[in-house]
Design an enzyme around this catalytic site. Structure first.
Site, PDB file in Angstrom:
ATOM      1  CG  LEU A  16      -5.579  33.730 -23.875  1.00  0.00           C
ATOM      2  CD1 LEU A  16      -5.678  34.430 -25.225  1.00  0.00           C
ATOM      3  CD2 LEU A  16      -6.698  32.724 -23.705  1.00  0.00           C
ATOM      4  CD  GLN A  18       2.026  33.497 -16.797  1.00  0.00           C
ATOM      5  OE1 GLN A  18       2.049  32.436 -16.188  1.00  0.00           O
ATOM      6  NE2 GLN A  18       2.054  34.672 -16.186  1.00  0.00           N
ATOM      7  N   GLY A  19       5.342  33.049 -21.152  1.00  0.00           N
ATOM      8  CA  GLY A  19       6.695  32.675 -21.536  1.00  0.00           C
ATOM      9  C   GLY A  19       7.697  33.463 -20.729  1.00  0.00           C
ATOM     10  CB  ALA A  20      11.389  33.460 -20.786  1.00  0.00           C
ATOM     11  CB  ALA A  22       5.632  38.213 -23.674  1.00  0.00           C
ATOM     12  CG  ASP A 135       9.512  27.883 -29.457  1.00  0.00           C
ATOM     13  OD1 ASP A 135       9.740  26.667 -29.247  1.00  0.00           O
ATOM     14  OD2 ASP A 135       9.038  28.645 -28.586  1.00  0.00           O
TER      15      ASP A 135
END
Length: 424
Positions: A16, A18-20, A22, A135
């Site tokens: 669903l 993606q990040g740095a 997780a 954010d």
């Protein structure tokens, strides 16, 4: 390939987001089949200080609001990696909605108002709990679609969030470039050394960019080549923005910045809503943290917008539809002044009809006592003096008078939404 915890199972291909630190997957409860979203932290996340790692869990456990994604539980993979089990939002993100072709010029007015209400109420809950998000952006606002088809928007991704009261500051850098406050942009993106501290107003800047994006379908600040390719000019635009401006665009390389104090004409919002929204955007898109609105002022102004009622109006001679926002306790006199402001039809020239019948609006009559209007059943506005249309020179001498229009035809809206003719 699949992965699982004690109670949930998911495919590694069902990503669903993606990040740095997780990735988020769509998962199911092994026993009930209920769909959830699971946030799986990677090894990079564990290089952060322990208190930072635990911050997101602790903040989400404290927050309980319909406009914030729910945390159901915290579980672990077999290798002890933490997994957040959260509410699954079937409608994707606000960003994915804005990327659909039909929303290229912004959201329809009704949907935008839902976004505004949900963001305001979600942020109000954060401030009541002393939390700064850090954010805010369309990608971190999820959309749940109810059985009635109505959207509910929810703030998500609290990986950068922390406790912060109105009078406190922080120095760490988080956020996404296009939505980042200029002071944070200077240090995080341009890598310029500075010793500034940041307050809760950084969230307000991000909200301002997000609301502009939702209203217009595009970012408010755009250097030539785009924000990611021309970062020094991106910073220059946001930092040097004149007071009251809500957008700045550089159209040629090394060219001037064209400032705008209004939403673009292509925006789908009515003139009435734009007039209410622009002062809010100007107030929170202020780079000087000392001059930027406080959250109390933001909440007061946006709640004032959301509490207004809509009156739909169609100006026959101008062939234009209007949606006026006015308080239910305001009088007809105030309403007529707003009509004059939006249509240019003076108070003495205004003549109203509803469903083919004259509608007399006495000056002291309250808006709450007006007939209920809709896009298919608006009030009809006639001007007692002929309109002049510079764009239609061949009609300048042949415009219909009020008497002619009233004598021949008036289009009235029926419950089926069809138009029929009726002599009056």
């Amino acid at each position: 390939m699949t992965a699982s915890t004690a109670n949930y199972l998911w495919s590694l291909g069902d990503v669903l987001g993606q990040g740095a630190t997780a990735s988020v997957y769509k998962a199911r409860n092994k026993r009930t089949g209920e769909q959830v979203a699971v946030k799986v932290f990677n090894h990079l996340s564990y290089s952060r200080p322990y208190e930072v790692q635990m911050r997101e869990f602790e903040i989400l456990r404290r927050l309980h609001h319909n406009n914030i994604v729910k945390l159901f539980s915290v579980e672990e993979l077999s290798n002890k990696q933490k997994v957040l089990v959260m509410e699954y939002c079937s409608g994707g993100s606000l960003l994915s909605l804005l990327e659909e072709p039909e929303n290229a010029f912004g959201l329809p007015e009704t949907e935008f108002l839902i976004v505004l209400q949900c963001v305001v109420e979600g942020m109000n809950h954060l401030r009541e709990n002393g939390v700064v998000h850090r954010d805010i952006k369309p990608g971190n606002i999820m959309r749940q679609v109810g059985e009635d088809g109505r959207s509910v928007y929810k703030l998500t991704d609290f990986g950068a969030a922390r406790e912060l009261e109105d009078d406190e500051k922080f120095v760490s850098i988080y956020g996404t470039e296009e939505y980042l406050h200029p002071d944070m942009y200077e240090r995080a993106v341009l890598r310029k050394p500075q010793h500034k501290a940041y307050g809760v107003s950084v969230d307000l800047w991000s909200i301002g960019v997000t609301l502009y994006h939702a209203a217009a379908g595009s970012l408010p600040f755009t250097p030539y080549g785009g924000p990611r390719r021309n970062k020094p000019t991106m910073y220059k635009i946001t930092k040097e923005k004149p007071v009251g401006a809500i957008a700045g665009v550089q159209k040629v390389n090394d060219g001037p910045i064209e400032w705008d104090y209004h939403l673009p004409n292509s925006c789908l919002l009515s003139k009435g809503l734009r007039g209410q929204l622009v002062p809010v955007l100007a107030g929170i898109l202020e780079a000087d943290q000392e001059k930027c609105w406080a959250f109390d002022q933001f909440f007061s102004a946006t709640t004032e917008i959301l509490q207004r009622v809509s009156v739909y109006l169609f100006s026959l001679q101008q062939a234009t539809a209007h949606r006026l926002y006015i308080h239910h306790y305001n009088t007809a006199a105030i309403f007529c002044e707003e009509v004059a402001s939006q249509t240019g039809v003076g108070l003495e020239q205004q003549h109203f009809l509803f469903l083919g019948h004259d509608l007399s609006l006495e000056g002291s009559m309250k808006v709450v006592n007006f007939p209920s209007t809709s896009p298919s059943q608006p009030l009809l506005l006639l001007s007692r003096t002929p309109e002049t249309h510079a764009g239609l020179p061949f009609r300048e001498q042949g415009l219909l008078s009020l008497e002619t229009i009233e004598t021949w035809i008036v289009y009235v809206c029926r419950s089926e939404g069809e138009w029929s003719r009726q002599n009056i």
